[in-house]
Design a protein around this motif. Structure first.
Motif, PDB file in Angstrom:
ATOM      1  N   LYS A   1      97.684  23.531 -13.244  1.00  0.00           N
ATOM      2  CA  LYS A   1      96.513  24.133 -12.612  1.00  0.00           C
ATOM      3  C   LYS A   1      95.712  24.920 -13.638  1.00  0.00           C
ATOM      4  N   ARG A   2      94.397  24.815 -13.527  1.00  0.00           N
ATOM      5  CA  ARG A   2      93.542  25.603 -14.397  1.00  0.00           C
ATOM      6  C   ARG A   2      93.321  26.972 -13.781  1.00  0.00           C
ATOM      7  N   PRO A   3      93.389  28.017 -14.584  1.00  0.00           N
ATOM      8  CA  PRO A   3      93.180  29.359 -14.031  1.00  0.00           C
ATOM      9  C   PRO A   3      91.771  29.531 -13.526  1.00  0.00           C
ATOM     10  N   ARG A   4      91.642  30.273 -12.421  1.00  0.00           N
ATOM     11  CA  ARG A   4      90.325  30.558 -11.888  1.00  0.00           C
ATOM     12  C   ARG A   4      89.708  31.703 -12.676  1.00  0.00           C
ATOM     13  N   GLY A   5      88.395  31.777 -12.613  1.00  0.00           N
ATOM     14  CA  GLY A   5      87.702  32.902 -13.227  1.00  0.00           C
ATOM     15  C   GLY A   5      87.568  32.722 -14.717  1.00  0.00           C
ATOM     16  N   GLY A   6      86.913  33.663 -15.368  1.00  0.00           N
ATOM     17  CA  GLY A   6      86.683  33.549 -16.794  1.00  0.00           C
ATOM     18  C   GLY A   6      87.231  34.736 -17.531  1.00  0.00           C
ATOM     19  N   GLY A   7      87.071  34.670 -18.843  1.00  0.00           N
ATOM     20  CA  GLY A   7      87.286  35.873 -19.617  1.00  0.00           C
ATOM     21  C   GLY A   7      88.658  36.101 -20.158  1.00  0.00           C
ATOM     22  N   GLY A   8      88.958  35.536 -21.315  1.00  0.00           N
ATOM     23  CA  GLY A   8      89.958  36.100 -22.181  1.00  0.00           C
ATOM     24  C   GLY A   8      91.401  35.862 -21.839  1.00  0.00           C
ATOM     25  N   GLY A   9      92.244  36.666 -22.534  1.00  0.00           N
ATOM     26  CA  GLY A   9      93.663  36.461 -22.454  1.00  0.00           C
ATOM     27  C   GLY A   9      94.288  37.140 -21.262  1.00  0.00           C
ATOM     28  N   GLY A  10      95.639  37.336 -21.365  1.00  0.00           N
ATOM     29  CA  GLY A  10      96.358  37.940 -20.257  1.00  0.00           C
ATOM     30  C   GLY A  10      97.044  36.895 -19.409  1.00  0.00           C
ATOM     31  N   PRO A  11      97.871  37.341 -18.461  1.00  0.00           N
ATOM     32  CA  PRO A  11      98.600  36.416 -17.598  1.00  0.00           C
ATOM     33  C   PRO A  11      97.671  35.519 -16.786  1.00  0.00           C
ATOM     34  N   ARG A  12      98.144  34.321 -16.475  1.00  0.00           N
ATOM     35  CA  ARG A  12      97.357  33.356 -15.709  1.00  0.00           C
ATOM     36  C   ARG A  12      97.824  33.217 -14.271  1.00  0.00           C
ATOM     37  N   GLN A  13      98.913  33.897 -13.924  1.00  0.00           N
ATOM     38  CA  GLN A  13      99.407  33.812 -12.552  1.00  0.00           C
ATOM     39  C   GLN A  13      99.982  35.157 -12.119  1.00  0.00           C
ATOM     40  N   LEU A  14     100.158  35.295 -10.814  1.00  0.00           N
ATOM     41  CA  LEU A  14     100.683  36.538 -10.253  1.00  0.00           C
ATOM     42  C   LEU A  14     102.077  36.810 -10.803  1.00  0.00           C
ATOM     43  N   GLU A  15     102.262  38.004 -11.367  1.00  0.00           N
ATOM     44  CA  GLU A  15     103.530  38.359 -11.989  1.00  0.00           C
ATOM     45  C   GLU A  15     103.964  39.752 -11.563  1.00  0.00           C
ATOM     46  N   LEU A  16     105.230  40.051 -11.824  1.00  0.00           N
ATOM     47  CA  LEU A  16     105.762  41.385 -11.541  1.00  0.00           C
ATOM     48  C   LEU A  16     105.035  42.417 -12.388  1.00  0.00           C
ATOM     49  N   GLY A  17     104.817  43.591 -11.823  1.00  0.00           N
ATOM     50  CA  GLY A  17     104.176  44.671 -12.547  1.00  0.00           C
ATOM     51  C   GLY A  17     102.666  44.700 -12.427  1.00  0.00           C
ATOM     52  N   MET A  18     102.092  43.697 -11.787  1.00  0.00           N
ATOM     53  CA  MET A  18     100.638  43.641 -11.655  1.00  0.00           C
ATOM     54  C   MET A  18     100.136  44.546 -10.540  1.00  0.00           C
ATOM     55  N   GLN A  19      98.910  45.034 -10.710  1.00  0.00           N
ATOM     56  CA  GLN A  19      98.136  45.636  -9.632  1.00  0.00           C
ATOM     57  C   GLN A  19      96.909  44.766  -9.422  1.00  0.00           C
ATOM     58  N   GLY A  20      96.384  44.789  -8.210  1.00  0.00           N
ATOM     59  CA  GLY A  20      95.212  43.973  -7.989  1.00  0.00           C
ATOM     60  C   GLY A  20      94.795  43.937  -6.534  1.00  0.00           C
ATOM     61  N   ILE A  21      94.087  42.871  -6.190  1.00  0.00           N
ATOM     62  CA  ILE A  21      93.550  42.713  -4.845  1.00  0.00           C
ATOM     63  C   ILE A  21      93.844  41.302  -4.367  1.00  0.00           C
ATOM     64  N   LEU A  22      94.518  41.209  -3.247  1.00  0.00           N
ATOM     65  CA  LEU A  22      94.855  39.927  -2.648  1.00  0.00           C
ATOM     66  C   LEU A  22      93.779  39.576  -1.625  1.00  0.00           C
ATOM     67  N   ILE A  23      93.189  38.406  -1.773  1.00  0.00           N
ATOM     68  CA  ILE A  23      92.056  38.011  -0.942  1.00  0.00           C
ATOM     69  C   ILE A  23      92.350  36.670  -0.283  1.00  0.00           C
ATOM     70  N   THR A  24      92.157  36.601   1.027  1.00  0.00           N
ATOM     71  CA  THR A  24      92.317  35.331   1.734  1.00  0.00           C
ATOM     72  C   THR A  24      90.951  34.728   2.027  1.00  0.00           C
ATOM     73  N   CYS A  25      90.922  33.412   2.064  1.00  0.00           N
ATOM     74  CA  CYS A  25      89.674  32.710   2.323  1.00  0.00           C
ATOM     75  C   CYS A  25      89.980  31.460   3.145  1.00  0.00           C
ATOM     76  N   ASN A  26      88.957  30.690   3.423  1.00  0.00           N
ATOM     77  CA  ASN A  26      89.130  29.489   4.235  1.00  0.00           C
ATOM     78  C   ASN A  26      88.672  28.266   3.457  1.00  0.00           C
ATOM     79  N   MET A  27      89.591  27.701   2.695  1.00  0.00           N
ATOM     80  CA  MET A  27      89.429  26.417   2.017  1.00  0.00           C
ATOM     81  C   MET A  27      88.598  26.437   0.735  1.00  0.00           C
TER      82      MET A  27
END
Length: 325
Positions: free
Chosen positions: A26-52
């Motif tokens: 799978k290609r990572p969504r969004g743009g910009g630079g390095g860092g993890p490409r998938q949800l990992e332990l220790g992360m903070q963020g925002i979980l968003i649900t959508c429809n398709m």
């Protein structure tokens, strides 16, 4: 003939392999630079649900988060890379090894500087987007967004459904969750702090967790931090959000969960008299309270409808959004 048939057969096999689920990264969504490409332990963020429409969801999320992020934290700052290109005469005099080392260092530094305030990563579930945050308090930002939308009634998104802040992550195993939450819950529930609460549990692509066991254990920890913490399933001060995706447990403690329609951006902009009941429950008549209960039930149906759209990847024992302690 054999020589001509062999390449054709090989091309057919390669063509078929391209479309086998799980074979293509799978290609990572969004743009910009390095860092993890998938949800990992220790992360903070925002979980968003959508429809398709996850791609459009990511675009809406970036637009909304950057708008309010700039208001709360100021514009995002980046280091100018132009200064690093100076001193070309010195570079010409460097030997090949030193020049190569300098280039590698510059690439590493550039990658670190490209870590953005908001970065989309693979969530691990269909119709779910995770935006990793850096230098941001997810609960504060999301609450500010919902409060503003609730007040102005201005609809700012089309495909985003719910937006849940995630302030902590741990392994999705009961013992790990218990150990982690003992410290994580302290700012809200450890004496002298106290409050009424409910627990909202959701699991995606995970079949080894027991909803009842998780809720029971986490509620027990909240009670042990201060016996005055009490359960309130109607209009609690705090809602403990437990979102499990595969083997990662995402946690947060949010306010105004009922008032802001379970943090649903589509519902929070709708005008209704029941909001007044949520803000002043002591002054509400019995008829108004019944209307509020009806509103919560209708919103629950809407969330369940949203959950059905998550796809067949979700585990069947955990299909609904549950409010139990």
């Amino acid at each position: 003939m054999a020589a001509s048939e062999q390449p054709a057969a090989a091309m057919k096999r390669r063509h078929k392999a391209r479309y086998v689920p799980g074979q293509q990264a799978k290609r990572p969504r969004g743009g910009g630079g390095g860092g993890p490409r998938q949800l990992e332990l220790g992360m903070q963020g925002i979980l968003i649900t959508c429809n398709m429409n996850e791609r459009k969801c990511v675009g809406e999320a970036y637009s909304l988060l950057n708008e309010y992020g700039d208001l709360l934290y100021g514009p995002e700052k980046f280091t100018d890379q132009g200064d690093r290109s100076s001193g070309s005469e010195e570079e010409e005099n460097d030997d090949v090894e030193a020049a190569l080392k300098k280039e590698v260092d510059q690439i590493r530094t550039s990658t670190e500087q490209k870590l953005r305030r908001f970065q989309s990563v693979e969530s691990g579930a269909n119709n779910v987007v995770f935006i990793r945050t850096l230098g941001i308090e997810p609960e504060k930002l999301v609450h500010h967004i919902l409060k503003d939308m609730h007040t102005t009634k201005k609809k700012k998104t089309r495909v985003i459904l719910r937006m849940l802040p995630i302030s902590g992550t741990c392994k999705a195993f009961v013992e790990d969750m218990k150990k982690y939450s003992e410290t994580f819950f302290e700012p809200w529930f450890k004496a002298p702090n106290k409050g009424t609460f409910q627990i909202v549990y959701k699991a995606r692509n995970n079949s080894h967790m027991s909803r009842e066991e998780v809720i029971k254990e986490l509620a027990g920890i909240v009670g042990s931090l201060n016996p005055e913490n009490k359960v309130d399933l109607n209009n609690p001060q705090y809602t403990i959000v437990v979102e499990i995706i595969k083997n990662v447990c995402c946690l947060s403690v949010v306010k105004d969960y009922v008032l802001f329609r379970k943090y649903n951006l589509q519902e929070v902009v709708k005008s209704n008299k029941e909001d007044l009941v949520q803000q002043n429950p002591s002054n509400a008549s019995q008829e108004e309270k019944l209307k509020t209960v009806k509103l919560v039930e209708e919103d629950s149906k809407e969330v369940k409808s949203e959950d059905k759209s998550q796809g067949e990847e979700e585990s069947k024992p955990n299909e609904s959004d549950n409010h139990q302690v």
